[in-house]
Design a protein around this motif. Structure first.
Motif, PDB file in Angstrom:
ATOM      1  N   ASP A  58      -4.024  26.981 -22.855  1.00 28.59           N
ATOM      2  CA  ASP A  58      -3.856  26.862 -21.405  1.00 28.59           C
ATOM      3  C   ASP A  58      -4.381  25.521 -20.898  1.00 28.59           C
ATOM      4  O   ASP A  58      -3.791  24.906 -20.007  1.00 28.59           O
ATOM      5  N   TYR A  59      -5.508  25.091 -21.461  1.00 30.69           N
ATOM      6  CA  TYR A  59      -6.074  23.800 -21.062  1.00 30.69           C
ATOM      7  C   TYR A  59      -5.088  22.675 -21.336  1.00 30.69           C
ATOM      8  O   TYR A  59      -4.942  21.764 -20.531  1.00 30.69           O
ATOM      9  N   PHE A  60      -4.429  22.745 -22.490  1.00 29.46           N
ATOM     10  CA  PHE A  60      -3.466  21.697 -22.818  1.00 29.46           C
ATOM     11  C   PHE A  60      -2.315  21.684 -21.806  1.00 29.46           C
ATOM     12  O   PHE A  60      -1.835  20.624 -21.410  1.00 29.46           O
ATOM     13  N   ILE A  61      -1.901  22.905 -21.409  1.00 33.79           N
ATOM     14  CA  ILE A  61      -0.815  22.993 -20.423  1.00 33.79           C
ATOM     15  C   ILE A  61      -1.234  22.300 -19.135  1.00 33.79           C
ATOM     16  O   ILE A  61      -0.480  21.521 -18.539  1.00 33.79           O
ATOM     17  N   ILE A  62      -2.479  22.562 -18.688  1.00 36.73           N
ATOM     18  CA  ILE A  62      -2.960  21.953 -17.441  1.00 36.73           C
ATOM     19  C   ILE A  62      -3.085  20.454 -17.603  1.00 36.73           C
ATOM     20  O   ILE A  62      -2.763  19.685 -16.695  1.00 36.73           O
ATOM     21  N   ASN A  63      -3.538  20.039 -18.777  1.00 37.79           N
ATOM     22  CA  ASN A  63      -3.624  18.605 -19.043  1.00 37.79           C
ATOM     23  C   ASN A  63      -2.254  17.944 -18.878  1.00 37.79           C
ATOM     24  O   ASN A  63      -2.126  16.885 -18.259  1.00 37.79           O
TER      25      ASN A  63
END
Lengths: 309, 309, 309, 309, 309
Positions: free
Chosen positions: D138-143
């Motif tokens: 999920d963090y990568f998606i937000i990044n």
């Protein structure tokens, strides 16, 4: 004993009692360098490092020799150029490699001539110390030159900042970036290899190297102050330009604010309407002049209050 | 021996005496990669890292093999693209994975052909060194290209800063950010895993890797200088724009400050008041012209004193 | 016991029971310093450090003595000058070297006179602590002076930023750069040599030195706050200048935007066309005045809405 | 097996063979959380950490369990909100605590259903890995979302910088500050507790966690690039505004510099002096027009030379 | 048991079973503090640290007691003042020193009254934890207050940036500098002395202190976010001012560019040349008006194209 190996072609044979210093000037004749190094059992990669002149500052401790790469700084027509200088230190043998003629060596040779006996006593690592110390001294000279450059720019910016100053700031900054970077890598390699390097030194000479390292640390701090001074100066230049623009804007605004309303009034009574009673008054003209003077006065008072001059 | 495994489908069986280099180009056929890797007992997560092409630079030391992930930099129409390159090093086996055709391999193959005997002697880790060294060399080329780019922008900004320069500065900065970040992670992973990695190497090749690592450090410092130069350049661009605006303001203010009062005077004597004695004087007009010229002169002297031109 | 060795020429012989403090003022007579130091078996490089007054702050632990180099800060006509101060600490002997007369020593001598017995009990390292503590106290005084300077500039910038403030900010920044750098090197050398240095101290005095070191850390943080405050102040100065320019531009724009259209209208009816019916109307002139007033009103409303005043 | 403990109220008894996953959604019912935790002998302070939702990211290794606190990022109407997520890992038991419903769990449940056997083999720490891996994904998606946002703003600034862009830059910067800080604390806690944490893991799953940690490092570097890109963008915005102001000033100055002198000339011959011989010349008017055209031409040539257009 | 020693003058004798808490308010009566401390064998330098209220945050581990110095933050009329707070922890004795009355103590006393038994069980280090925890809680409150302040300034800057905002940004920045520095030194001293300090604690209370330390780390990160938010805000303020100036310049330029040429045309036909055929044309005046309207139209189209409004 020393020899300009590549030029004089004299194949000096190392000798156990004397200290042998071989100085190689010019790194283009790679074959001769190879032959020389192989004779003293120098590693292949070290040899490549010697004639590939874009090495970073480093100290390498090999099994049978130590290898130091530094940059010499030369000044040609106000431009600093960096030149690779490498030293191989092996028992009582010192080999130095320069890209071009190195003025420092002359001074050192003279010193050796004068103190032959003392040098002999102090072993080869003292000779290497003398060579390295001269290089570090040169760095201090350049540090001082850069500081003076900044002081001159500073004065000029204070009096009247112009584009010349900006160009000077920029080029000095570039010089400081390279200078600082160079000293930084030097400092880092010293810190990192200090212990291993010191083990190879003769006990009585360690104190000299400690002093040398101390000078490098001091240099690093001086270069850092140089850098911060330059940042300070850039900010001042910006502010000075900004302040000057402010002053120009003030002049424009004062002149415009005073004369634009007056011009309007003059334009008003330049109109050709038939029915303009003011035009026929006898005191119309002097009255208008008085009104205009009053406007100027009030404007000036307002500007005074706003501290515009 | 080498083979383009995925393309040529030839199932090479490793052989204890020779060095086997398998080069896989194109990472889309994940099944074949899996099959190949499983044959050599490569870990499942390593295999995933090979075909998920957004890995960071890393060195992983596994029980029976070492795994290195790097980025190759390709240049297409002035734009740098990063492509994942991974190497598995296992005894006398080297497997390399490229996203696209890698020009470097051709050069290396030729070198191998020419020096077959020498390579064989030097073992598989020398081959890996040769491959990695080529990649690092490419980085130096890009570093030089970026430096040249900056020098061109610098010249252009000095002569006449315009919006094109700004866009170029911005895009170059973005390139430098990625370039530096890439080298930084490379440097960090090297520093961190150096000791474990060196243990696997053959003693005679350690020196080559030390040299390789040295080059990475040097690259990092060059990239850092690049970055500082860019910051310097951005500041210069700002100052140059600022200075130019200052110059424009000066022109405007000089013209306005000279002509606005003169226009007012002209307007004043364009008024239609009946009673304006100056208008009837014979020397009224020439006198006004002289007064106007005096005003211009005084203004110019003031501007001269303020060093406005 | 203390003596101004170089001046009074009295060759004091150390004595095992008393604490001997030799204070040397003026470092130009290098021969005498050499003779003095050699008498107490001080190393040659240490002696050179004593009279080469551009050393960095350092603590050196030698086999038979400790050597500390500090900077004293003197204030002459609002300018801070740094002066080298070195201490040699050897058993019950303290030798201090000043470039010029040091006011602190007088105070310390008086304190000693008053508490002779107490000092004697506490050994020579307590005396050294007293000397060093005075120097650190001076640093705190300068830190406070610089803080007050900043507060004065801050007030002046808030009221009306001018070029004087800028010059003051610049010079104070330069002072803070040197001050902070000096304390930083001091802090670093303390941190680095703490353990070795503490081994030499008498157990009952260690607490004093711990307190002294604590003061240096505190100083470093104060200097850091000073630096950040200055950065804050510079930003405020920039913004204040920027804001002021904004205000000036507003005045110019308001005046121009109101009067330029009005002047155009006046100019329009100042034209000499034969066929301009408006000029012959009886109410032409008053009508135009009303239209002009309306234009002014509308302009003012627009400016009000844009919050220009 | 899994259960939504607080909602379904079913008191699941752990069972030595199965892996038990208890998921608690909603942290307001502190009593139930307490009761649940006490049953599994969780420390009082850990329990408080679970329902006080402003904890920093951390890994705590307790005697009989490990405790991990993370932030989940939810996106509601383009705004990112951070929500606390905690995991307790104890032998074959995993308890997860969410503030609100967590979409990831549904996906994981489905994966478990499909691969029941494989999960069972891989033990409870593989399940925890699966949960944590989803969060990091999920963090990568937000990044990526933030990167896309920046690219959009970048395009808009290039075309025409306006206040909307500034507001977007500001809010995105605030988001990046929180995002980067969050990942930084995550990275730090991982680095700090890595060794202790790994000791608890089953050997066959360590590789998965190494991969997970690698992703966090990669995230940190991506967030750093994000931050630098944003800084680059802010500078570009400033420069673009500055450049645009420059262009506006040029237009103003060109128009003013051309017409103000012409207007003065027109005003001059609008004066009503009796004695103005030029006015009576037959070619006075056309001559003046020619002179005016010449002035315009010369002005334009000067501007051309100054590269103003 | 607790006592306000300096005020109540009751000489409490420590007692092996109970926990004794002595709270000293007001540090001016140095003699009484000395007498009190000497009774409990507190070191002379520690005593000096207690009443010299400019100590940095620190933890000192002495042979027979631990000594902690912190800053309390008080808020008086929107201004934060820092006040020294020190604790001596010695077996079952806690002595706290405040400069002024400390509101937190009242709350803690009440808590103790209510849970007498529990406290007694948990030993004196739990009491110290309770005291320190209250102080850290206050820090969080101030952190939130500063965050709210920034949010208010942010809103105000977005709507209409004025000089008030600048002054608020400046003063808040100064507050944040001190706040962050304070927490930073606190965090550093905790990190540095953690191990030694923990050795003194009772095993059952260690978890509380770990939690306390965690809060300090969290505080540090919050203060860091505060700082970055402020930097972001300052940049926004600059840009907003810059943008506003741009808007003002646009208005000025639009008005000037439209009316200056028109005024010139009007001035042209206001000239008094004898031979101006246009003036005698019947349609001269309406034709000029049409030409002027065309000029305005073209100008507006150009501005539209340049996206000036």
């Amino acid at each position: 004993k020393w020899g300009d190996y590549l030029k004089e072609e004299n194949s000096i044979i190392p000798n156990d009692e004397d200290i042998l210093w071989i100085n190689v000037t010019g790194l283009y004749e790679t074959n001769k360098i190879k032959k020389l190094c192989e004779k003293f059992e120098i590693d292949q990669l070290t040899i490549e490092d010697i004639y590939h002149t874009n090495q970073r500052n480093k100290i390498e401790i090999h099994d049978n020799y130590s290898f130091i790469v530094l940059k010499l700084i030369n000044k040609k027509e106000e431009i600093y150029t960096y030149e690779q200088f490498s030293v191989i230190y092996k028992d009582n043998l010192i080999i130095t490699f320069n890209e071009t003629e190195n003025k420092n060596h002359e001074t050192i040779k003279n010193q050796i001539e004068e103190n032959k006996k003392k040098i002999k006593e102090k072993k080869s690592d003292y000779l290497m110390y003398a060579i390295l110390d001269k290089i570090i001294d040169d760095y201090f000279i350049i540090n001082n030159e850069l500081t003076e450059k900044l002081e001159k720019i500073d004065e000029s910016v204070n009096m009247d900042p112009d584009q010349q100053d900006l160009i000077k700031i920029k080029s000095t900054k570039q010089e400081v970036i390279y200078f600082k970077k160079n000293i930084m890598t030097l400092k880092e390699t010293l810190m990192f290899n200090k212990d291993d390097f010191f083990k190879r030194l003769n006990k009585e000479n360690k104190e000299y190297y400690r002093d040398l390292f101390d000078h490098v640390y001091q240099l690093y701090e001086s270069a850092d102050i140089l850098n911060e001074t330059l940042t300070n100066l850039t900010e001042i230049y910006f502010s000075a330009i900004s302040y000057k623009m402010n002053e120009i804007m003030k002049v424009l605004t004062i002149i415009s604010t005073i004369f634009i309303p007056l011009s309007f009034l003059a334009g008003l009574y330049g109109m050709n309407f038939k029915n303009m009673p003011e035009l026929d008054w006898n005191f119309g003209y002097p009255l208008l002049i008085i009104i205009m003077l009053l406007i100027v006065l009030i404007m000036l008072l307002i500007f005074k209050k706003k501290k515009w001059f």
